[in-house]
Design a protein around this motif. Structure first.
Motif, short mmCIF file in Angstrom:
data_model
loop_
_atom_site.label_atom_id
_atom_site.label_comp_id
_atom_site.label_asym_id
_atom_site.label_seq_id
_atom_site.Cartn_x
_atom_site.Cartn_y
_atom_site.Cartn_z
N LEU A 67 18.97 -29.15 -19.41
CA LEU A 67 18.59 -30.14 -20.42
C LEU A 67 17.36 -29.70 -21.20
O LEU A 67 16.82 -30.46 -21.98
N GLY A 68 16.93 -28.46 -20.98
CA GLY A 68 15.81 -27.92 -21.73
C GLY A 68 14.83 -27.12 -20.90
O GLY A 68 13.90 -26.53 -21.45
N GLY A 69 15.03 -27.06 -19.61
CA GLY A 69 14.09 -26.36 -18.76
C GLY A 69 14.48 -24.94 -18.39
O GLY A 69 13.88 -24.34 -17.53
N SER A 70 15.51 -24.42 -19.04
CA SER A 70 15.92 -23.04 -18.76
C SER A 70 16.38 -22.40 -20.07
O SER A 70 16.34 -23.01 -21.13
N ASP A 71 16.88 -21.18 -19.97
CA ASP A 71 17.38 -20.52 -21.18
C ASP A 71 18.80 -20.96 -21.51
O ASP A 71 19.35 -20.58 -22.53
N LYS A 72 19.41 -21.78 -20.66
CA LYS A 72 20.76 -22.31 -20.89
C LYS A 72 20.67 -23.77 -21.34
O LYS A 72 19.82 -24.53 -20.86
N ILE A 73 21.55 -24.16 -22.25
CA ILE A 73 21.60 -25.53 -22.76
C ILE A 73 22.98 -26.10 -22.49
O ILE A 73 24.00 -25.49 -22.82
N ASP A 74 23.01 -27.29 -21.89
CA ASP A 74 24.27 -27.99 -21.62
C ASP A 74 24.70 -28.73 -22.89
O ASP A 74 24.04 -29.69 -23.30
N ILE A 125 19.52 -33.22 -28.70
CA ILE A 125 19.57 -32.27 -29.81
C ILE A 125 18.25 -31.55 -30.02
O ILE A 125 18.22 -30.44 -30.54
N ARG A 126 17.16 -32.12 -29.59
CA ARG A 126 15.84 -31.50 -29.76
C ARG A 126 15.72 -30.18 -28.98
O ARG A 126 14.97 -29.29 -29.37
N VAL A 127 16.49 -30.04 -27.90
CA VAL A 127 16.45 -28.83 -27.08
C VAL A 127 16.89 -27.61 -27.88
O VAL A 127 16.43 -26.50 -27.63
N ILE A 150 23.48 -27.81 -36.78
CA ILE A 150 24.49 -27.43 -35.79
C ILE A 150 24.33 -28.27 -34.53
O ILE A 150 25.32 -28.75 -33.96
N ALA A 151 23.10 -28.50 -34.11
CA ALA A 151 22.84 -29.32 -32.92
C ALA A 151 23.41 -30.72 -33.10
O ALA A 151 24.02 -31.28 -32.19
N GLY A 152 23.24 -31.29 -34.28
CA GLY A 152 23.76 -32.62 -34.56
C GLY A 152 25.28 -32.66 -34.51
O GLY A 152 25.87 -33.60 -33.98
N GLN A 181 23.83 -39.49 -22.00
CA GLN A 181 24.57 -39.69 -23.25
C GLN A 181 23.85 -40.65 -24.19
O GLN A 181 23.91 -40.50 -25.40
N GLU A 182 23.15 -41.60 -23.63
CA GLU A 182 22.47 -42.61 -24.45
C GLU A 182 21.40 -42.01 -25.36
O GLU A 182 21.21 -42.44 -26.49
N ASP A 183 20.72 -40.98 -24.89
CA ASP A 183 19.62 -40.39 -25.66
C ASP A 183 19.95 -39.03 -26.26
O ASP A 183 19.04 -38.31 -26.68
N ILE A 184 21.20 -38.67 -26.33
CA ILE A 184 21.57 -37.34 -26.80
C ILE A 184 21.13 -37.10 -28.26
O ILE A 184 20.83 -35.99 -28.64
#
Length: 123
Positions: free
Chosen positions: A40-47, A53-55, A66-68, A113-116
């Protein structure tokens, strides 16, 4: 002296303690930490299914457009499903391809999902 029909503090305490004893095993099984928290933002991988979207600001060119699009059109079974999105231009797909190794598609978790779409910027 108690009024007729009232409950004493002692009886209320007994009820509370009994309820807590019943709930204790369920609490012991509660999930303390989300196992996929690093994605969720704490590694080099993003789920792509749970990350905010800020990640995506960690990946130049991905945020905000693209994130949006990714956040709005999920969940995805695989990262490759992103390339099927008709809203992504060929140029945007190339940017996604550049970072494909940094993306994972994990099981969607309702609590995220609520804060995505909340990008953390409040005005």
């Amino acid at each position: 002296m108690q009024a007729e029909g009232s409950v004493s503090r002692r009886d209320m305490l007994k009820t509370f303690v009994a309820g807590a004893a019943i709930a204790a095993p369920a609490l012991a099984n509660a999930e303390i930490d989300y196992a996929n928290l690093p994605y969720l933002g704490g590694s080099d991988k993003i789920d792509v299914n749970n990350a905010n979207i800020r990640v995506y600001t960690k990946l130049p060119g991905m945020y905000p457009s693209i994130a949006g699009i990714i956040a709005k059109n999920g969940p995805y079974q695989t990262v490759e499903d992103i390339y099927k999105l008709p809203k992504l231009s060929a140029e945007q797909k190339e940017i996604v391809k550049k970072y494909e190794k940094n993306l994972v598609a994990l099981e969607p978790a309702p609590e995220y999902q609520e804060d995505i779409f909340n990008n953390g910027l409040y005005r």
